[in-house]
Motif scaffolding. Structure first.
Motif, mmCIF file in Angstrom:
data_model
loop_
_atom_site.group_PDB
_atom_site.id
_atom_site.type_symbol
_atom_site.label_atom_id
_atom_site.label_comp_id
_atom_site.label_asym_id
_atom_site.label_seq_id
_atom_site.Cartn_x
_atom_site.Cartn_y
_atom_site.Cartn_z
ATOM 1 N N GLN A 48 0.769 -1.147 -0.309
ATOM 2 C CA GLN A 48 -0.243 0.337 -0.118
ATOM 3 C C GLN A 48 0.816 1.783 -0.444
ATOM 4 O OE1 GLN A 48 -3.000 -0.216 3.238
ATOM 5 N NE2 GLN A 48 -3.092 -3.049 2.572
ATOM 6 N N GLY A 49 2.064 1.119 -0.587
ATOM 7 C CA GLY A 49 3.418 1.861 0.061
ATOM 8 C C GLY A 49 3.795 2.709 1.227
ATOM 9 N N LEU A 50 3.191 1.792 2.236
ATOM 10 C CA LEU A 50 3.055 1.990 3.744
ATOM 11 C C LEU A 50 4.363 1.967 4.340
ATOM 12 C CD1 LEU A 50 0.134 1.209 5.088
ATOM 13 C CD2 LEU A 50 0.789 3.188 4.508
ATOM 14 N N GLY A 51 5.132 1.038 2.857
ATOM 15 C CA GLY A 51 6.790 1.034 3.424
ATOM 16 C C GLY A 51 7.977 2.263 3.143
ATOM 17 N N ARG A 52 7.487 2.502 1.909
ATOM 18 C CA ARG A 52 7.741 4.151 1.539
ATOM 19 C C ARG A 52 7.589 5.339 2.775
ATOM 20 N NH1 ARG A 52 6.484 6.924 -3.440
ATOM 21 N NH2 ARG A 52 4.426 6.859 -2.573
ATOM 22 N N ALA A 53 6.377 5.255 3.314
ATOM 23 C CA ALA A 53 6.010 6.114 4.735
ATOM 24 C C ALA A 53 6.615 6.298 5.655
ATOM 25 C CB ALA A 53 4.588 6.411 4.451
ATOM 26 N N ALA A 54 6.282 4.307 6.061
ATOM 27 C CA ALA A 54 8.003 4.753 7.366
ATOM 28 C C ALA A 54 9.046 5.146 6.716
ATOM 29 C CB ALA A 54 7.300 2.682 7.332
ATOM 30 N N MET A 55 9.644 4.715 5.883
ATOM 31 C CA MET A 55 10.751 4.718 5.769
ATOM 32 C C MET A 55 11.146 6.206 5.663
ATOM 33 S SD MET A 55 14.089 3.364 5.531
ATOM 34 C CE MET A 55 15.478 3.959 4.814
ATOM 35 N N ALA A 56 9.549 6.823 5.171
ATOM 36 C CA ALA A 56 10.209 8.275 4.920
ATOM 37 C C ALA A 56 9.581 9.031 6.548
ATOM 38 C CB ALA A 56 9.800 8.655 4.101
ATOM 39 N N ALA A 57 8.863 8.096 7.749
ATOM 40 C CA ALA A 57 8.949 8.466 8.833
ATOM 41 C C ALA A 57 10.600 9.087 9.663
ATOM 42 C CB ALA A 57 8.352 8.383 9.269
ATOM 43 N N LEU A 58 11.311 7.349 9.314
ATOM 44 C CA LEU A 58 12.394 7.270 10.312
ATOM 45 C C LEU A 58 13.806 8.159 9.490
ATOM 46 C CD1 LEU A 58 14.103 5.669 11.182
ATOM 47 C CD2 LEU A 58 14.533 3.299 10.489
ATOM 48 N N MET A 59 13.757 8.447 8.008
ATOM 49 C CA MET A 59 14.503 9.560 7.664
ATOM 50 C C MET A 59 15.192 10.865 8.163
ATOM 51 S SD MET A 59 16.701 7.474 6.305
ATOM 52 C CE MET A 59 17.364 8.164 5.511
ATOM 53 N N ARG A 60 13.455 11.539 8.447
ATOM 54 C CA ARG A 60 12.522 12.550 8.807
ATOM 55 C C ARG A 60 13.595 12.460 10.240
ATOM 56 N NH1 ARG A 60 7.501 12.123 6.284
ATOM 57 N NH2 ARG A 60 6.779 10.865 8.300
ATOM 58 N N VAL A 83 16.121 11.269 11.474
ATOM 59 C CA VAL A 83 17.606 10.592 10.981
ATOM 60 C C VAL A 83 17.678 11.994 10.521
ATOM 61 C CG1 VAL A 83 19.811 9.904 9.678
ATOM 62 C CG2 VAL A 83 17.034 7.637 10.641
ATOM 63 N N ALA A 84 17.642 13.148 9.870
ATOM 64 C CA ALA A 84 17.483 14.509 9.690
ATOM 65 C C ALA A 84 17.412 15.409 11.049
ATOM 66 C CB ALA A 84 16.397 14.555 8.176
ATOM 67 N N ASP A 85 16.700 15.022 11.951
ATOM 68 C CA ASP A 85 16.537 15.746 12.549
ATOM 69 C C ASP A 85 17.718 15.683 13.966
ATOM 70 O OD1 ASP A 85 13.871 17.205 11.798
ATOM 71 O OD2 ASP A 85 13.258 16.242 12.701
ATOM 72 N N ILE A 132 22.707 12.377 5.749
ATOM 73 C CA ILE A 132 21.940 13.599 4.798
ATOM 74 C C ILE A 132 22.064 15.197 4.892
ATOM 75 C CG2 ILE A 132 19.623 14.532 5.698
ATOM 76 C CD1 ILE A 132 18.724 12.427 6.641
ATOM 77 N N ASP A 133 23.437 15.768 5.888
ATOM 78 C CA ASP A 133 23.704 16.417 5.453
ATOM 79 C C ASP A 133 24.536 17.055 4.338
ATOM 80 O OD1 ASP A 133 26.272 15.455 6.755
ATOM 81 O OD2 ASP A 133 26.869 17.591 8.109
#
Length: 173
Positions: free
Chosen positions: A97-109, A111-113, A163-164
């Motif tokens: 359902q595209g939720l793996g990508r969305a989960a990775m996006a949340a995790l990477m946000r 990490v970025a912070d 990420i920087d």
């Protein structure tokens, strides 16, 4: 596009939920361990809950969908290589359902912070092509292929610059 997902800390009340997620052989098929028993989950909970206070310990978050609730977990930890590693898993009913990508996006946000200067590692079994594609979408590049004797599968290792140095912009679309 999938909903924006959030990460929340695991709590002691999540023990049964985590067991339900990790007892599914299909969910655990492409992880570094097999299905978990309730006793195994109970034995891990104290360490998992303490991990948020240790910069190098495993941080395991519950991935939360705004309508569906708790759908999986996301992890960040210092691996055996000395580099930080990331990963996620979703309950089987949420696959495709595209939720793996969305989960990775949340995790990477996250990490970025919290760790924008850290190069990252991730692993995905070769048979799990969807996870490999998600990693590549977030700037990871395959650096190694090796046979994982304990799981009897080919394991792909991915690396990502900090990420920087390689921002996330455009990788989430």
């Amino acid at each position: 596009m999938a909903a924006s997902l959030a990460l929340r800390r695991l709590t002691a009340d999540d023990e049964r939920w985590l067991y339900e997620l990790e007892r599914d052989p299909e969910v655990m098929r492409y992880t570094d361990r097999g299905p978990q028993t309730l006793a195994q989950i109970r034995a891990q909970m104290a360490e998992l809950l303490a991990g948020y206070d240790d910069p190098d310990a495993l941080k395991l978050w519950v991935v939360v969908h705004p309508q569906l609730g708790d759908i999986g977990t996301a992890a960040f930890y210092r691996g055996d290589s000395g580099l930080y590693e990331v990963g996620y898993k979703l309950a089987r009913r949420h696959w495709g359902q595209g939720l793996g990508r969305a989960a990775m996006a949340a995790l990477m946000r996250w990490v970025a912070d919290h760790h924008p200067h850290a190069p990252l590692m991730a692993e995905a079994f070769e048979q799990n092509a969807a996870s490999g594609r998600i990693l590549e979408r977030f700037g990871f590049r395959r650096v190694r292929r090796h046979f994982n004797a304990s799981r009897q599968l080919w394991d792909l290792q991915y690396w990502r610059p900090p990420i920087d140095q390689l921002p996330l912009e455009g990788e989430q679309d």
